[in-house]
Write a protein that holds these residues in place. Structure first.
Motif, PDB file in Angstrom:
ATOM      1  N   ASP A 167      -4.262  25.076  13.272  1.00  0.00           N
ATOM      2  CA  ASP A 167      -3.306  25.846  12.392  1.00  0.00           C
ATOM      3  C   ASP A 167      -3.536  27.581  12.423  1.00  0.00           C
ATOM      4  OD1 ASP A 167      -5.717  25.844  10.883  1.00  0.00           O
ATOM      5  OD2 ASP A 167      -4.764  25.371   9.062  1.00  0.00           O
ATOM      6  N   LEU A 184      -1.429  29.925  10.348  1.00  0.00           N
ATOM      7  CA  LEU A 184       0.180  29.549  10.540  1.00  0.00           C
ATOM      8  C   LEU A 184       0.544  29.160   8.988  1.00  0.00           C
ATOM      9  CD1 LEU A 184      -0.416  29.483  13.624  1.00  0.00           C
ATOM     10  CD2 LEU A 184       1.295  27.689  13.679  1.00  0.00           C
ATOM     11  N   GLN A 187       2.725  23.555   6.847  1.00  0.00           N
ATOM     12  CA  GLN A 187       4.046  22.548   7.137  1.00  0.00           C
ATOM     13  C   GLN A 187       3.616  21.186   6.799  1.00  0.00           C
ATOM     14  OE1 GLN A 187       6.896  24.010   8.498  1.00  0.00           O
ATOM     15  NE2 GLN A 187       6.243  25.992   8.400  1.00  0.00           N
ATOM     16  N   GLN A 191      -0.031  21.739  12.475  1.00  0.00           N
ATOM     17  CA  GLN A 191       0.925  22.574  13.232  1.00  0.00           C
ATOM     18  C   GLN A 191       0.468  22.103  14.884  1.00  0.00           C
ATOM     19  OE1 GLN A 191      -0.451  23.731  10.411  1.00  0.00           O
ATOM     20  NE2 GLN A 191       0.998  24.919   9.418  1.00  0.00           N
ATOM     21  N   ALA A 193      -0.605  24.564  16.721  1.00  0.00           N
ATOM     22  CA  ALA A 193      -0.269  25.723  17.131  1.00  0.00           C
ATOM     23  C   ALA A 193      -0.529  25.796  18.650  1.00  0.00           C
ATOM     24  CB  ALA A 193      -0.866  26.975  16.692  1.00  0.00           C
ATOM     25  N   GLY A 208       4.656  27.215  17.322  1.00  0.00           N
ATOM     26  CA  GLY A 208       3.830  26.551  16.303  1.00  0.00           C
ATOM     27  C   GLY A 208       3.554  25.132  16.226  1.00  0.00           C
ATOM     28  N   TYR A 210       3.689  21.493  15.780  1.00  0.00           N
ATOM     29  CA  TYR A 210       4.648  20.553  14.880  1.00  0.00           C
ATOM     30  C   TYR A 210       5.402  21.378  13.976  1.00  0.00           C
ATOM     31  CZ  TYR A 210       3.231  16.106  17.353  1.00  0.00           C
ATOM     32  OH  TYR A 210       3.025  15.145  17.653  1.00  0.00           O
ATOM     33  N   SER A 211       5.131  22.513  13.717  1.00  0.00           N
ATOM     34  CA  SER A 211       6.028  23.391  12.687  1.00  0.00           C
ATOM     35  C   SER A 211       7.370  23.514  13.467  1.00  0.00           C
ATOM     36  CB  SER A 211       5.333  25.011  12.662  1.00  0.00           C
ATOM     37  OG  SER A 211       4.184  24.796  12.272  1.00  0.00           O
ATOM     38  N   SER A 226       9.899  33.656  11.049  1.00  0.00           N
ATOM     39  CA  SER A 226       9.747  32.346  11.942  1.00  0.00           C
ATOM     40  C   SER A 226      11.055  32.221  12.502  1.00  0.00           C
ATOM     41  CB  SER A 226       9.465  31.143  11.102  1.00  0.00           C
ATOM     42  OG  SER A 226      10.062  30.880  10.115  1.00  0.00           O
TER      43      SER A 226
END
Length: 317
Positions: A167, A184, A187, A191, A193, A208, A210-211, A226
């Motif tokens: 993250d 990040l 969420q 994430q 990232a 990101g 899984y963002s 975003s």
């Protein structure tokens, strides 16, 4: 129903679909685009030529991450033991380094050396970078002990490293110090990232994971905005990306581990910096499962090593 009324209803239907954001999401067109793709789901390297599909190939490669043009008509891919260089036009393996078990990612530097990254590796805690010369001799070891994972690495214009770590994204100096970092936005999923790139205005663009979005951060590490969507492309995991010469961002929209994801989502997406989905490419479910990396080759000299410049765009070294 009369013909006039039928046409009218169809027009209204298309208008409603358009307003709902579920029409064709692309406004751009690249009928001759050429791409290199890394299909993590099937562990394959793909060459895609939209104008000449007879030139396409899908060759098996070891598991690993990232893609980079390293000159002489070759692409470098990271593996779990180092890296391979493959011929771009055929996918054939030209050379490999397989003596660094535990490698997570590999990246060629401006000086021609190669950085390998691992975690809790080479007898050190946290993120460990090894810089290898062209004879695979270790020239330096860089350690960032306070981070619990490493995804991808990008060399900045000043010789530092932008590194993603779950993250967080941070900029580290070769002496192991941290000069910038950001977290990040929260969420529902971790994430993971994936990639970070410094932009010309000093902001940092991050895919990101899984963002399922891009996130931008300012010079102080504060979240700016975003970019994602629309739902029709099924944003799932934003992975490797490239900033194109037109300023747009093209990203791999990964859909899951292993085979069987070829029908899920639209896996190559191109956004404008303003956040509009400009172009997309739907994968062939018979050939691909889940794309993790993308390199658009249009306008690039395949005989030159390419590194991102101060604008975040790939340029010959």
């Amino acid at each position: 129903m009369t013909k006039t009324r039928s046409v009218s209803l169809i027009s209204v239907l298309f208008l409603l679909i358009s307003l709902a954001g579920i029409s064709q999401p692309s406004s751009g067109s690249y009928p001759s685009r050429q791409m290199l793709l890394r299909d993590e789901g099937l562990s394959k390297l793909n060459y895609i030529d939209l104008a000449h599909p007879e030139r396409n190939y899908y060759v098996s490669v070891p598991a690993g991450r990232d893609l980079q043009l390293v000159g002489h008509g070759r692409v470098m891919i990271g593996t779990g033991k180092g890296y391979e260089e493959r011929d771009i036009k055929t996918g054939a393996k030209v050379t490999e380094v397989a003596t660094f078990d535990g490698t997570i990612v590999a990246r060629r530097l401006r000086n021609g050396n190669t950085i390998l990254a691992g975690l809790n590796w080479q007898g050190k805690k946290g993120i460990v970078l090894l810089e290898l010369d062209q004879n695979q001799n270790v020239q330096r070891t860089i350690n960032y002990p306070d981070f619990n994972y490493v995804r991808l690495i990008r060399e900045t214009a000043t010789g530092n490293f932008l590194i993603t770590s779950n993250d967080r994204v941070f900029e580290g100096k070769p002496d192991g110090s941290i000069v910038w970092q950001a977290q990040l936005t929260k969420q529902t999923k971790a994430q993971h990232a994936w990639q970070a790139q410094r932009l010309g205005n000093g902001h940092t663009l991050v895919s990101g994971g899984y963002s399922a979005n891009f996130q931008r951060f300012d010079q102080k590490g504060a979240f700016v905005d975003s970019v994602s969507g629309p739902p029709v492309v099924h944003p799932d995991f934003f992975a490797g990306f490239q900033i194109l010469k037109n300023g747009n961002w093209v990203v791999a929209n990964w859909q899951g581990h292993g085979p069987g994801h070829g029908d899920s989502g639209t896996q190559i997406l191109e956004y404008t910096p303003a956040g509009k989905l400009f172009w997309s490419w739907k994968q062939d479910p018979k050939q691909q499962s889940s794309i993790q990396g993308v390199l658009v080759l249009d306008g690039l000299d395949l005989n030159r090593l390419h590194i991102e410049d101060a604008q975040g765009q790939l340029v010959p070294n």
